[in-house]
Write an enzyme that holds these catalytic residues in place. Structure first.
Site, mmCIF file in Angstrom:
data_model
loop_
_atom_site.group_PDB
_atom_site.id
_atom_site.type_symbol
_atom_site.label_atom_id
_atom_site.label_comp_id
_atom_site.label_asym_id
_atom_site.label_seq_id
_atom_site.Cartn_x
_atom_site.Cartn_y
_atom_site.Cartn_z
ATOM 1 N N SER A 33 -13.497 19.505 35.531
ATOM 2 C CA SER A 33 -14.225 18.381 34.932
ATOM 3 C C SER A 33 -13.348 17.302 34.300
ATOM 4 O O SER A 33 -13.676 16.115 34.382
ATOM 5 C CB SER A 33 -15.225 18.897 33.899
ATOM 6 O OG SER A 33 -14.596 19.715 32.938
ATOM 7 N N ASP A 249 -16.934 19.748 22.103
ATOM 8 C CA ASP A 249 -17.287 20.978 22.810
ATOM 9 C C ASP A 249 -16.091 21.889 23.034
ATOM 10 O O ASP A 249 -16.225 22.976 23.606
ATOM 11 C CB ASP A 249 -17.963 20.663 24.142
ATOM 12 C CG ASP A 249 -17.085 19.836 25.082
ATOM 13 O OD1 ASP A 249 -15.918 19.561 24.743
ATOM 14 O OD2 ASP A 249 -17.586 19.444 26.160
ATOM 15 N N HIS A 252 -13.667 19.095 26.625
ATOM 16 C CA HIS A 252 -13.517 17.783 27.247
ATOM 17 C C HIS A 252 -12.957 16.769 26.260
ATOM 18 O O HIS A 252 -13.322 16.763 25.086
ATOM 19 C CB HIS A 252 -14.863 17.296 27.785
ATOM 20 C CG HIS A 252 -15.466 18.208 28.796
ATOM 21 N ND1 HIS A 252 -16.489 19.082 28.489
ATOM 22 C CD2 HIS A 252 -15.176 18.396 30.108
ATOM 23 C CE1 HIS A 252 -16.803 19.769 29.569
ATOM 24 N NE2 HIS A 252 -16.022 19.373 30.570
#
Length: 276
Positions: A33, A249, A252
């Site tokens: 990601s 989180d 990220h």
């Protein structure tokens, strides 16, 4: 002039015209990601992007007017149309801001959030996809369930235009604590080198740390494993994530974090290029 000489000259001219531009530096990027890009795209991220910084999408981006395997100015998002700002955006900007003006930079970004390194190993990728949740299957399907092969096909197309100068990786959160991760990275790097006819001495691997412990990174323990990759891939370099903010989180980076991380990748690549 006989027609045979004419066609010979025409063929020779076509061959010369099709030679890759040695001043067009191409970089391949893959991962999960953070390499996809999850940061909000802000005004500064779409302003003043030099024409010398290009991207070649590996999949169509219809909402952006982009067709796969064609070159475009590198406005974000660079991976897929639903992605955001990522590591690669400011990597390329850092390069073109310091390289001579006759040199251009192109990037190819193939990444899937939440994926294991196994997704890029064609020997086991299909089994991995079959056992994955539906959301990952849906993203993998956009690459025809063969993201590695799509990366290779896109890279080969790019080699018609320029020269591959490096490979960038950001992945590891889904493999946190796996002691065999460096060997799996080496398998994929070696395969990329072989499949694209590259010289490993001239094509370094740059790999970034996951969110650092100093920022409360959920997978920060994996950075010790990332640090061992140069032991198995001699021409590889670890890019520090120290001090780069994350969005809460533990996984990220924020948009400012992505900008700085990209610049760090770029600074290291510039050092390598200046040595060669």
């Amino acid at each position: 002039m006989s027609k045979y000489i004419y066609f010979f000259i025409l063929a020779l001219f076509s061959l010369v015209m099709s030679d890759p531009d040695q001043n067009f530096y191409i970089f391949l990027a893959f991962g999960q990601s953070n390499m996809e890009g999850t940061g909000p795209i802000e005004g500064e991220d779409i302003a003043n992007i030099p024409d010398r910084y290009k991207m070649m999408p590996a999949v169509d981006q219809p909402s952006k007017g982009r067709v796969k395997q064609n070159w475009y100015t590198a406005f974000p998002p660079l991976c897929r149309e639903e992605n955001g700002l990522g590591v690669i955006d400011y990597f390329g900007r850092e390069l073109v801001s310091h390289l001579p003006e006759h040199i251009s930079v192109g990037v190819i970004d193939v990444a899937i959030g939440g994926c294991s390194i196994d997704l890029f190993n064609e020997d086991i990728a299909q089994r991995y996809i079959e056992n994955s949740p539906d959301w990952l299957k849906n993203i993998a399907a956009s690459y025809g369930n063969h993201p590695y092969n799509v990366l290779i096909e896109t890279a080969r197309k790019a080699q018609e235009s320029g020269v591959i100068k490096g490979i960038l990786l950001h992945q590891g959160e889904s493999n946190t604590g796996d002691p065999n991760w460096p060997n799996n990275v080496k398998l994929i790097y070696d395969r990329l080198i072989n499949d694209l006819g590259l010289d490993p001495n001239n094509v370094p691997l740059l790999l970034g740390e996951v969110v650092n412990a100093d920022q409360g990174g959920s997978c920060a323990a994996h950075n010790a494993i990332i640090a061992s990759v140069p032991n198995v891939i001699p021409n590889s370099y670890v890019i520090s994530s120290s001090g780069l903010p994350q969005r809460g989180d533990g996984l990220h980076f924020t948009s400012p974090g992505y900008r700085e991380f990209g610049r760090r990748y770029g600074t290291k690549m510039l050092e390598i290029l200046n040595k060669n």
